[in-house]
Design a protein around this motif. Structure first.
Motif, PDB file in Angstrom:
ATOM      1  N   GLU A   1      30.727  15.106   1.116  1.00  0.00           N
ATOM      2  CA  GLU A   1      30.712  14.942  -0.053  1.00  0.00           C
ATOM      3  C   GLU A   1      31.858  15.059  -1.067  1.00  0.00           C
ATOM      4  O   GLU A   1      32.691  14.369  -2.012  1.00  0.00           O
ATOM      5  N   THR A   2      33.174  16.491  -0.286  1.00  0.00           N
ATOM      6  CA  THR A   2      34.166  16.584  -1.436  1.00  0.00           C
ATOM      7  C   THR A   2      34.653  15.290  -1.041  1.00  0.00           C
ATOM      8  O   THR A   2      35.971  15.344  -1.600  1.00  0.00           O
TER       9      THR A   2
ATOM     10  N   SER B   1      34.330  12.806  -0.048  1.00  0.00           N
ATOM     11  CA  SER B   1      34.396  11.147  -0.865  1.00  0.00           C
ATOM     12  C   SER B   1      35.516  11.071  -3.036  1.00  0.00           C
ATOM     13  O   SER B   1      35.794  10.242  -2.783  1.00  0.00           O
ATOM     14  N   GLU B   2      34.634  12.420  -2.603  1.00  0.00           N
ATOM     15  CA  GLU B   2      35.475  12.022  -4.407  1.00  0.00           C
ATOM     16  C   GLU B   2      36.665  12.494  -4.189  1.00  0.00           C
ATOM     17  O   GLU B   2      37.303  11.980  -5.185  1.00  0.00           O
ATOM     18  N   VAL B   3      37.507  13.162  -3.857  1.00  0.00           N
ATOM     19  CA  VAL B   3      39.072  13.417  -3.825  1.00  0.00           C
ATOM     20  C   VAL B   3      39.274  12.082  -3.211  1.00  0.00           C
ATOM     21  O   VAL B   3      40.392  11.520  -4.042  1.00  0.00           O
TER      22      VAL B   3
ATOM     23  N   TRP C   1      37.684   9.176  -3.666  1.00  0.00           N
ATOM     24  CA  TRP C   1      37.841   8.403  -5.187  1.00  0.00           C
ATOM     25  C   TRP C   1      39.377   8.687  -5.845  1.00  0.00           C
ATOM     26  O   TRP C   1      39.334   7.870  -6.872  1.00  0.00           O
ATOM     27  N   TRP C   2      39.912   9.855  -5.825  1.00  0.00           N
ATOM     28  CA  TRP C   2      40.651  10.643  -7.024  1.00  0.00           C
ATOM     29  C   TRP C   2      41.696  10.804  -7.194  1.00  0.00           C
ATOM     30  O   TRP C   2      42.847  11.316  -7.898  1.00  0.00           O
TER      31      TRP C   2
ATOM     32  N   ILE D   1      40.158  19.222  -7.962  1.00  0.00           N
ATOM     33  CA  ILE D   1      39.406  17.846  -7.677  1.00  0.00           C
ATOM     34  C   ILE D   1      38.386  18.490  -6.604  1.00  0.00           C
ATOM     35  O   ILE D   1      37.657  17.655  -6.257  1.00  0.00           O
TER      36      ILE D   1
ATOM     37  N   GLY E   1      35.384  18.200  -8.209  1.00  0.00           N
ATOM     38  CA  GLY E   1      35.430  17.931  -8.701  1.00  0.00           C
ATOM     39  C   GLY E   1      36.361  17.537  -9.943  1.00  0.00           C
ATOM     40  O   GLY E   1      36.748  17.799 -10.603  1.00  0.00           O
ATOM     41  N   MET E   2      36.122  15.090 -10.118  1.00  0.00           N
ATOM     42  CA  MET E   2      36.685  15.037 -11.316  1.00  0.00           C
ATOM     43  C   MET E   2      35.802  15.632 -12.997  1.00  0.00           C
ATOM     44  O   MET E   2      34.872  16.097 -12.650  1.00  0.00           O
ATOM     45  N   GLN E   3      36.841  15.471 -14.020  1.00  0.00           N
ATOM     46  CA  GLN E   3      36.792  16.548 -15.220  1.00  0.00           C
ATOM     47  C   GLN E   3      36.666  15.346 -16.189  1.00  0.00           C
ATOM     48  O   GLN E   3      37.994  15.039 -15.410  1.00  0.00           O
TER      49      GLN E   3
END
Length: 470
Positions: free
Chosen positions: A370-371, A373-375, A377-378, A432, A436-438
């Motif tokens: 999950e982390t 995938s978030e990274v 993406w950004w 991030i 996560g992205m803020q």
């Protein structure tokens, strides 16, 4: 009433290092004039040519050119003002050509920066006239010395020969290295340019060229004197003039730098090599990092470090600019915007983003899906900001390269300032990974942090490109 000057030097005082070369010297060139500059070796002939081109800083006086609309342009003066000259032709003593250019490209660039829109067929015909048509697709480095000098002279003459508007041509030792037939062609073109109201200034020791001049200017003990020339020689037929457009020399130099970079992939590979080595070393030392035990800051730093190395590596454009005074030729025709153009066209803008992604895949194997995938993406956000850092690093390298003793300057020490934006980008990627992205305006928000890093890089770039040449 005399014709209005195309270029004029007023009471200039110029130095080479600690040596004064020109003292309170005034000089002008009018439409249709051919002026020969003569004197002993070291008397200042080249200095006067380069002063007229705006390449030499002035202690006193100024150099002024007349543009197409009749407006006077201050090309350089002792107050520090400098502007790009109007369209001109220029041949330096060391040719001013990079060996990675093709013959056709070199002449095309010389015409383009002068605002001349010529087709490839028209350019080829001009090359044929000078015995270079059969080598039009060859790189300059494959030419003999005599053919390379022919190309250099042609690139100085053609911007005037193909323009209708009166244009100034500056030539430094144009007959040096030419055979008898090429020298006769040169004299014929000089007389023909004069008949079309172009102005020509050349420095020479060659008696045949001196005899074809309308004025002969002598430099002796830092002072200028002159006499009437013989104006001998027969004009030959010049190519037909082409359509003129608004010159875009900055765009031309950026295209030139991208083109030569693309033609030499080994330069890009050379920048990638230390990045790959650092990535493999990091993996060998720490393996797949455990975020809980090592912290996201260390992971972020190791992921971004290879891209940072590619960004601050010495750019290949430095070698091309130093080759045969290629950089001085571009400096003259582009003016004070040359250094900003070099820093953009010669920076590492291809490698940082893919290197960042590669580093993440290699080093972040233990990160949960999950982390990760978030990274993924950004992560492009700090990677994109790394491009600003790369442009700033290139500007610092070029600034040092412009110094009179570039090899003695501590360029690596200046690059230390770029550690600051690197740390900001590390903080952004770490946030991030952890949170996560803020999307907010808080100081540690990844977007804000990346903007701060880009702003710092931009300020470093601005300082590097604005520092005057000495």
């Amino acid at each position: 009433m005399g014709k209005s000057p195309l270029v004029e030097a007023r009471s200039v005082v110029a130095f080479r290092g600690a040596n004064q070369i020109l003292s309170d010297s005034s000089f002008s060139v009018e439409e249709g004039q051919i002026v020969a500059i003569v004197g002993e070796n070291g008397s200042g002939k080249t200095t006067l040519i380069e002063t007229l081109a705006g390449l030499i800083p002035l202690r006193e006086g100024g150099v002024y050119w007349r543009g197409d609309a009749g407006k006077v342009v201050t090309v350089r003066d002792s107050a520090g003002r400098r502007n790009a000259p109007p369209p001109m032709g220029l041949t330096l003593q060391k040719d001013g050509i990079c060996g990675d250019e093709t013959v056709l490209e070199r002449l095309s660039d010389s015409l383009e920066v002068a605002g001349i829109s010529a087709s490839e067929e028209e350019i080829y015909k001009v090359l044929e006239t000078w015995g270079l048509g059969h080598r039009s697709g060859d790189r300059v480095l494959h030419l003999s010395g005599e053919l390379r000098r022919r190309l250099s002279i042609l690139c100085g003459l053609a911007p005037a020969a193909l323009r209708e508007e009166p244009t100034t041509v500056l030539l430094d030792e144009p007959s040096e290295g030419l055979d008898a037939s090429a020298k006769d062609l040169l004299i014929g073109w000089l007389r023909a340019l004069s008949s079309r109201n172009h102005g020509v200034v050349f420095a020479t020791h060659d008696r045949e060229l001196i005899n074809c001049a309308d004025r002969v200017v002598s430099i002796n003990e830092r002072k200028i004197s002159e006499e009437v020339g013989e104006s001998s020689g027969t004009a030959c037929e010049l190519p037909a003039t082409c359509i003129s457009k608004e010159p875009r020399p900055i765009l031309s130099v950026v295209r030139w730098s991208f083109r030569t970079e693309y033609r030499n992939p080994v330069d890009t590979i050379g920048k990638a090599t230390p990045a790959i080595v650092s990535l493999l070393l990091a993996y060998a030392l720490v393996g797949e990092l455990d975020i809980d035990s090592h912290g996201s800051e260390l992971l972020a730093a190791l992921v971004l470090a290879p891209a940072f190395i590619t960004a601050i590596a010495s750019p290949a454009i430095l070698g091309r600019l130093s080759e045969s005074d290629c950089g001085r030729w571009w400096d003259a025709v582009v003016g004070p915007m040359a250094r900003p153009a070099y820093s953009i066209g010669g920076s590492s803008i291809i490698l940082p983003i893919p290197v960042v992604y590669l580093s993440w895949f290699v080093l972040a194997g233990s990160v949960d899906s999950e982390t990760s995938s978030e990274v993924l993406w950004w992560i492009w956000l700090p990677a994109l900001s790394m491009l600003d850092l790369a442009v700033a690093a290139t500007a610092l390298h070029i600034m040092v390269g412009d110094l009179s003793r570039a090899s003695a300057a501590p360029a690596p020490l200046l690059l230390v300032v770029l550690v600051w934006p690197f740390l900001e980008l590390t903080d952004a990627l770490s946030t991030i990974i952890d949170e996560g992205m803020q999307f907010s305006l808080e100081i540690h928000n990844p977007i804000v942090t990346c903007l701060i890093a880009s702003l710092i890089s931009a300020l470093v770039w601005l300082g590097a490109v604005l520092i005057p040449e000495y």
